[in-house]
Design a protein around this motif. Sequence first.
Motif, PDB file in Angstrom:
ATOM      1  N   ALA A  97       0.834  -1.196   0.000  1.00  0.00           N
ATOM      2  CA  ALA A  97       0.000   0.000   0.000  1.00  0.00           C
ATOM      3  C   ALA A  97       0.871   1.249   0.000  1.00  0.00           C
ATOM      4  O   ALA A  97       0.601   2.223  -0.716  1.00  0.00           O
ATOM      5  CB  ALA A  97      -0.924  -0.007   1.218  1.00  0.00           C
ATOM      6  N   TYR A  98       1.927   1.235   0.807  1.00  0.00           N
ATOM      7  CA  TYR A  98       2.828   2.388   0.871  1.00  0.00           C
ATOM      8  C   TYR A  98       3.502   2.646  -0.475  1.00  0.00           C
ATOM      9  O   TYR A  98       3.602   3.786  -0.927  1.00  0.00           O
ATOM     10  CB  TYR A  98       3.889   2.166   1.948  1.00  0.00           C
ATOM     11  CG  TYR A  98       4.899   3.286   1.991  1.00  0.00           C
ATOM     12  CD1 TYR A  98       4.678   4.406   2.791  1.00  0.00           C
ATOM     13  CD2 TYR A  98       6.050   3.248   1.214  1.00  0.00           C
ATOM     14  CE1 TYR A  98       5.585   5.444   2.817  1.00  0.00           C
ATOM     15  CE2 TYR A  98       6.954   4.288   1.226  1.00  0.00           C
ATOM     16  CZ  TYR A  98       6.726   5.385   2.033  1.00  0.00           C
ATOM     17  OH  TYR A  98       7.620   6.419   2.047  1.00  0.00           O
ATOM     18  N   VAL A  99       3.986   1.591  -1.112  1.00  0.00           N
ATOM     19  CA  VAL A  99       4.648   1.750  -2.405  1.00  0.00           C
ATOM     20  C   VAL A  99       3.687   2.380  -3.418  1.00  0.00           C
ATOM     21  O   VAL A  99       4.046   3.300  -4.158  1.00  0.00           O
ATOM     22  CB  VAL A  99       5.157   0.387  -2.921  1.00  0.00           C
ATOM     23  CG1 VAL A  99       5.640   0.508  -4.357  1.00  0.00           C
ATOM     24  CG2 VAL A  99       6.270  -0.130  -2.023  1.00  0.00           C
ATOM     25  N   ALA A 100       2.455   1.898  -3.436  1.00  0.00           N
ATOM     26  CA  ALA A 100       1.467   2.419  -4.393  1.00  0.00           C
ATOM     27  C   ALA A 100       1.157   3.877  -4.102  1.00  0.00           C
ATOM     28  O   ALA A 100       1.086   4.721  -5.014  1.00  0.00           O
ATOM     29  CB  ALA A 100       0.189   1.578  -4.331  1.00  0.00           C
ATOM     30  N   PHE A 101       0.952   4.205  -2.820  1.00  0.00           N
ATOM     31  CA  PHE A 101       0.606   5.596  -2.502  1.00  0.00           C
ATOM     32  C   PHE A 101       1.799   6.523  -2.681  1.00  0.00           C
ATOM     33  O   PHE A 101       1.643   7.670  -3.108  1.00  0.00           O
ATOM     34  CB  PHE A 101       0.087   5.716  -1.071  1.00  0.00           C
ATOM     35  CG  PHE A 101      -0.265   7.140  -0.725  1.00  0.00           C
ATOM     36  CD1 PHE A 101      -1.384   7.746  -1.278  1.00  0.00           C
ATOM     37  CD2 PHE A 101       0.540   7.887   0.125  1.00  0.00           C
ATOM     38  CE1 PHE A 101      -1.707   9.071  -0.995  1.00  0.00           C
ATOM     39  CE2 PHE A 101       0.227   9.208   0.420  1.00  0.00           C
ATOM     40  CZ  PHE A 101      -0.897   9.800  -0.140  1.00  0.00           C
ATOM     41  N   SER A 102       3.000   6.055  -2.379  1.00  0.00           N
ATOM     42  CA  SER A 102       4.186   6.883  -2.565  1.00  0.00           C
ATOM     43  C   SER A 102       4.312   7.324  -4.017  1.00  0.00           C
ATOM     44  O   SER A 102       4.606   8.484  -4.312  1.00  0.00           O
ATOM     45  CB  SER A 102       5.434   6.120  -2.136  1.00  0.00           C
ATOM     46  OG  SER A 102       6.592   6.893  -2.321  1.00  0.00           O
ATOM     47  N   ALA A 103       4.080   6.399  -4.947  1.00  0.00           N
ATOM     48  CA  ALA A 103       4.126   6.744  -6.367  1.00  0.00           C
ATOM     49  C   ALA A 103       3.020   7.730  -6.716  1.00  0.00           C
ATOM     50  O   ALA A 103       3.239   8.695  -7.462  1.00  0.00           O
ATOM     51  CB  ALA A 103       3.999   5.485  -7.217  1.00  0.00           C
ATOM     52  N   PHE A 104       1.824   7.502  -6.184  1.00  0.00           N
ATOM     53  CA  PHE A 104       0.692   8.406  -6.412  1.00  0.00           C
ATOM     54  C   PHE A 104       1.019   9.811  -5.894  1.00  0.00           C
ATOM     55  O   PHE A 104       0.775  10.825  -6.569  1.00  0.00           O
ATOM     56  CB  PHE A 104      -0.542   7.854  -5.701  1.00  0.00           C
ATOM     57  CG  PHE A 104      -1.789   8.667  -5.859  1.00  0.00           C
ATOM     58  CD1 PHE A 104      -2.648   8.466  -6.940  1.00  0.00           C
ATOM     59  CD2 PHE A 104      -2.131   9.629  -4.916  1.00  0.00           C
ATOM     60  CE1 PHE A 104      -3.810   9.214  -7.081  1.00  0.00           C
ATOM     61  CE2 PHE A 104      -3.285  10.382  -5.049  1.00  0.00           C
ATOM     62  CZ  PHE A 104      -4.127  10.174  -6.130  1.00  0.00           C
ATOM     63  N   PHE A 105       1.585   9.878  -4.717  1.00  0.00           N
ATOM     64  CA  PHE A 105       1.914  11.155  -4.073  1.00  0.00           C
ATOM     65  C   PHE A 105       2.974  11.920  -4.862  1.00  0.00           C
ATOM     66  O   PHE A 105       2.854  13.128  -5.091  1.00  0.00           O
ATOM     67  CB  PHE A 105       2.406  10.867  -2.650  1.00  0.00           C
ATOM     68  CG  PHE A 105       2.684  12.080  -1.814  1.00  0.00           C
ATOM     69  CD1 PHE A 105       1.675  12.694  -1.077  1.00  0.00           C
ATOM     70  CD2 PHE A 105       3.975  12.601  -1.740  1.00  0.00           C
ATOM     71  CE1 PHE A 105       1.937  13.803  -0.297  1.00  0.00           C
ATOM     72  CE2 PHE A 105       4.243  13.709  -0.954  1.00  0.00           C
ATOM     73  CZ  PHE A 105       3.219  14.312  -0.231  1.00  0.00           C
ATOM     74  N   ARG A 106       4.009  11.222  -5.289  1.00  0.00           N
ATOM     75  CA  ARG A 106       5.120  11.883  -5.966  1.00  0.00           C
ATOM     76  C   ARG A 106       4.787  12.281  -7.403  1.00  0.00           C
ATOM     77  O   ARG A 106       5.400  13.204  -7.946  1.00  0.00           O
ATOM     78  CB  ARG A 106       6.350  10.972  -5.950  1.00  0.00           C
ATOM     79  CG  ARG A 106       6.861  10.658  -4.548  1.00  0.00           C
ATOM     80  CD  ARG A 106       8.100   9.772  -4.603  1.00  0.00           C
ATOM     81  NE  ARG A 106       8.446   9.211  -3.304  1.00  0.00           N
ATOM     82  CZ  ARG A 106       9.075   9.869  -2.332  1.00  0.00           C
ATOM     83  NH1 ARG A 106       9.423  11.122  -2.531  1.00  0.00           N
ATOM     84  NH2 ARG A 106       9.349   9.280  -1.179  1.00  0.00           N
ATOM     85  N   ASP A 107       3.825  11.601  -8.013  1.00  0.00           N
ATOM     86  CA  ASP A 107       3.483  11.881  -9.410  1.00  0.00           C
ATOM     87  C   ASP A 107       2.507  13.040  -9.564  1.00  0.00           C
ATOM     88  O   ASP A 107       2.168  13.411 -10.694  1.00  0.00           O
ATOM     89  CB  ASP A 107       2.877  10.639 -10.071  1.00  0.00           C
ATOM     90  CG  ASP A 107       3.918   9.559 -10.324  1.00  0.00           C
ATOM     91  OD1 ASP A 107       5.129   9.875 -10.241  1.00  0.00           O
ATOM     92  OD2 ASP A 107       3.521   8.412 -10.592  1.00  0.00           O
ATOM     93  N   ARG A 108       2.042  13.590  -8.436  1.00  0.00           N
ATOM     94  CA  ARG A 108       1.049  14.661  -8.502  1.00  0.00           C
ATOM     95  C   ARG A 108       1.496  15.855  -7.676  1.00  0.00           C
ATOM     96  O   ARG A 108       2.196  15.704  -6.692  1.00  0.00           O
ATOM     97  CB  ARG A 108      -0.318  14.155  -8.008  1.00  0.00           C
ATOM     98  CG  ARG A 108      -0.958  13.174  -8.966  1.00  0.00           C
ATOM     99  CD  ARG A 108      -2.025  12.331  -8.302  1.00  0.00           C
ATOM    100  NE  ARG A 108      -2.671  11.428  -9.244  1.00  0.00           N
ATOM    101  CZ  ARG A 108      -2.152  10.292  -9.668  1.00  0.00           C
ATOM    102  NH1 ARG A 108      -0.963   9.916  -9.224  1.00  0.00           N
ATOM    103  NH2 ARG A 108      -2.789   9.525 -10.525  1.00  0.00           N
ATOM    104  N   ASP A 109       1.042  17.026  -8.090  1.00  0.00           N
ATOM    105  CA  ASP A 109       1.321  18.250  -7.352  1.00  0.00           C
ATOM    106  C   ASP A 109      -0.007  18.809  -6.878  1.00  0.00           C
ATOM    107  O   ASP A 109      -0.714  19.514  -7.605  1.00  0.00           O
ATOM    108  CB  ASP A 109       2.043  19.253  -8.258  1.00  0.00           C
ATOM    109  CG  ASP A 109       2.426  20.527  -7.519  1.00  0.00           C
ATOM    110  OD1 ASP A 109       2.361  20.526  -6.275  1.00  0.00           O
ATOM    111  OD2 ASP A 109       2.762  21.529  -8.190  1.00  0.00           O
TER     112      ASP A 109
END
Length: 282
Positions: A97-109
Amino acid sequence: MLTWDALSILLASAPARTQSCRTSNAQVLAGAGSPGCSFAGDEPRIRPIRFDYSDGADTHERRTHMARPYSPGPKQFVFAVGDGNDEQVSVGDPQEAYVAFSAFFRDRDSDVYTINDEPSGQRLVLMPGQGVISRIKDADGPRSEYLRVDRGNRYLPSAMLFFENGFAGLDHFGQWFPDLADLDASPETRGAARAATITTEAAALEEVGRIWGDSGCVDPSDQYYVFFDSHDVDDDRAERAVLLKLIEFLGLERVDAPAEAAGGEVWVRTDTRLDVECARWS
């Protein structure tokens, strides 16, 4: 590279210890001190090793650290930023879950990021635009609480705690308030208000132990607990206010920090009650 499994075996073979200040875990594990550090007792004391995922540690490290599958699993989360492009994920454990959200978080501003655990009725809302984190639960007495965030690297660790234990997983992450307006008070006022809610010795010792576990160490002479090790005076102002009130409440002896200590450090003489509590947080 020292794997988590190897490190676990190494630590398990040694007595329970707490690292003295100014010595890194790597130096201790290698059997070496630093030029400015000495150790009390026959063996070096080891500071608890903490994993900080805010720098994007690799997936393998997360899995070998503490991957505990969800049961029942898999578990579903919905990530959103309010643009209509929500992302639903199905994951087997908190690290996934963390890996998925980390990518989501970093790919958006975005100024707002939401993690929604719909089956449990719980949500975590990260608001970098306001420097705020909110946790929400709808079941068993609905609650919404808010936390002021002083550093940008606090958002992803809060998400990891939410993935591990939901709303309750963030109980010790900081000082939560029921009203967003409460966050406008100064850090010192917020800290004093938090300390005022702690009315028993057991609860006060637990909170002091938690604060030490987050940022403290034992000085090389083994006579003092050092809180906010190497922190500046402008760091952790609310937490420091809590600590100072609880030191007074518990009758602990605060001493002057050495001249070379960082301005934000708080030094307290060792106490048998603290020895027990800090050992729990090591």
